[in-house]
Design an enzyme around this catalytic site. Sequence first.
Site, PDB file in Angstrom:
ATOM      1  N   TYR A  54      59.279  64.283  53.185  1.00 16.65           N
ATOM      2  CA  TYR A  54      59.075  65.325  52.180  1.00 16.65           C
ATOM      3  C   TYR A  54      59.430  66.738  52.622  1.00 16.65           C
ATOM      4  CZ  TYR A  54      56.429  68.403  48.995  1.00 16.65           C
ATOM      5  OH  TYR A  54      56.047  69.391  48.122  1.00 16.65           O
ATOM      6  N   CYS A  60      56.273  77.121  57.390  1.00 14.41           N
ATOM      7  CA  CYS A  60      56.956  78.338  57.812  1.00 14.41           C
ATOM      8  C   CYS A  60      58.403  78.050  58.192  1.00 14.41           C
ATOM      9  CB  CYS A  60      56.234  78.945  59.009  1.00 14.41           C
ATOM     10  SG  CYS A  60      54.489  79.257  58.714  1.00 14.41           S
ATOM     11  N   ASN A  88      56.676  78.842  63.626  1.00 17.71           N
ATOM     12  CA  ASN A  88      56.471  77.726  62.707  1.00 17.71           C
ATOM     13  C   ASN A  88      55.654  76.681  63.434  1.00 17.71           C
ATOM     14  OD1 ASN A  88      56.628  75.663  60.791  1.00 17.71           O
ATOM     15  ND2 ASN A  88      58.603  74.946  61.548  1.00 17.71           N
ATOM     16  N   GLY A  89      54.495  76.363  62.901  1.00 14.20           N
ATOM     17  CA  GLY A  89      53.644  75.363  63.535  1.00 14.20           C
ATOM     18  C   GLY A  89      52.187  75.761  63.444  1.00 14.20           C
ATOM     19  N   GLY A  99      58.344  78.384  53.312  1.00 17.12           N
ATOM     20  CA  GLY A  99      57.329  79.426  53.320  1.00 17.12           C
ATOM     21  C   GLY A  99      57.517  80.374  52.165  1.00 17.12           C
TER      22      GLY A  99
END
Length: 555
Positions: free
Chosen positions: A270, A23, A124-125, A50
């Site tokens: 990455y 996200c 985000n998480g 996302g």
Amino acid sequence: MARGDGLLSHDLLPGEKGPQDECGVFGVWAPGEEVSKLAYYGLYALQHRGQESAGIATSDGQRINVYKDMGLVSQVFDENTLNALTGHIAVGHCRYSTTGASHWANAQPTLGATADGTVALAHNGNLINSAELMDMVFSEQGGSPRGEIAQGNTTDTALVTTLLKGDPSKSLEETAIELLPKLRGAFCFVFMNETTLYAARDTYGVRPLVLGRLDNGWVVASEQAGLATVGASFIREIEPGEMIAIDENGVRSTRFGEATPAGCVFEYVYLARPDAVINARSVYESRVEMGRQLARESEVSADIVIPVPESGTPAAIGYAEESGIPFAHGFVKNAYVGRTFIQPSQTLRQLGIRLKLNALEPVIKGKRVVVVDDSIVRGNTQRAIVRMLREVGAAEVHVKISSPPVKWPCFYGIDFASRAELIANGATIAEITTSIGADSLAYISEDGMIDATQQPRERLCTACFTGNYPINLPNKDSLGKDLLERSVAKSAPAAPATQAAPTATLEDMPASAVDVDAYEGGCDPGPDAEFEADLTPQDREPIKATIPAPEGSQA
């Protein structure tokens, strides 16, 4: 304007796993600016984090408006929609599903009532105590959740948004400071009420979150690319365990917990864009150094070094620099291979990865090739890559991987396969070499990867490589991407999570403590995801000793 249907490749091709990215969150406080358009371009820069849904909420000081839909940022919004989102504060989100399925009800930002207005929140998480939070929601709301949960939202984000209602006598800021220490797992929140923008980062700092300055305002974003795209200058990272508030009085900071840094090392390998800087270390430079270290650890005689685009490129450059073997572009990638909503025919399915990637025969033919990639998860993508190189005449194919073997699932976001699917758990290096059809295979060492990040080992989470989980894990009944769907279906509080040791490994836990094979989901990209959707059945079938693994294949 035509809307995307929000389907990923694995929705269109059952059984195929498509792009699955983390996200992205963005927030802006800027009176006099078109904040919805700033948010749009900020999310556009964070699209790699996302690709399922996107949304923007804005406030003019009196009222919050939100628009969200399934699809990419460019598919969800048009000029008319953005013009309707007026105000001086905005919160934006682009999603890959964490907890909860991929459908409209789970798109963000989420909305919830507060004691004196409304809150819009983007996350985000991945929280690991969602079961406890659901229990709190049921308890506080008398067993009948309201708001987005009642409307079908089954995300950990909706739980947090609901709990931010808090005590009627307290402000949103006071409620947040009380709630944040109760959350366990990885979170970067960007949220707002009608007058103030907030941002908060978990005490471990698992995911990145940065603060930037506009001429007449402030910006927060998952990565610096989100700042640069809208012309904001980088100020600093939001610290682990910190919440900031931004209003007409400027920026103020509050600590809600002691920082115990354990940033995800896979951001360096990455996840983040190469132009990101995390904890003062350039992600691009880290990846180049991983390539150099890989060359030091695994020398091989070859004619050219090529990357698997795009994630393998910096490491391939480093490998070429250190080894002295010339760097070359051995693949041409279709620049417009983002998500498609057109299901390929059976004939096109047989083309597999060639829908996105073509090998350059004039560069490859007759050459001994070193091909550099960021990771191996199932091995299917590498098998397809090796096959393509051999089909255009590669004399030898030596696969070099700029991360160690992935052996453990991630409970803080990354959507890896289950342990049973991770090829490094069921095969030796020699067996993997044979399975993917390479002449040799080498991974970077754990120490080499960590040294390349220039971060102290104790400040990094390496759980997917080591099985050492820095954040306490709950019991197996409290894990899973569909946890809240199960809880809502039962219409009862979920069982509270049990505590593990302060730093736990799966080997140290009783078998009943956590079922790693039962856990699916996360909000970060599963490595190999870019090409996974286009793999053919042939790519998924291990090669049976057609190319014997040479002696001395390196780990």
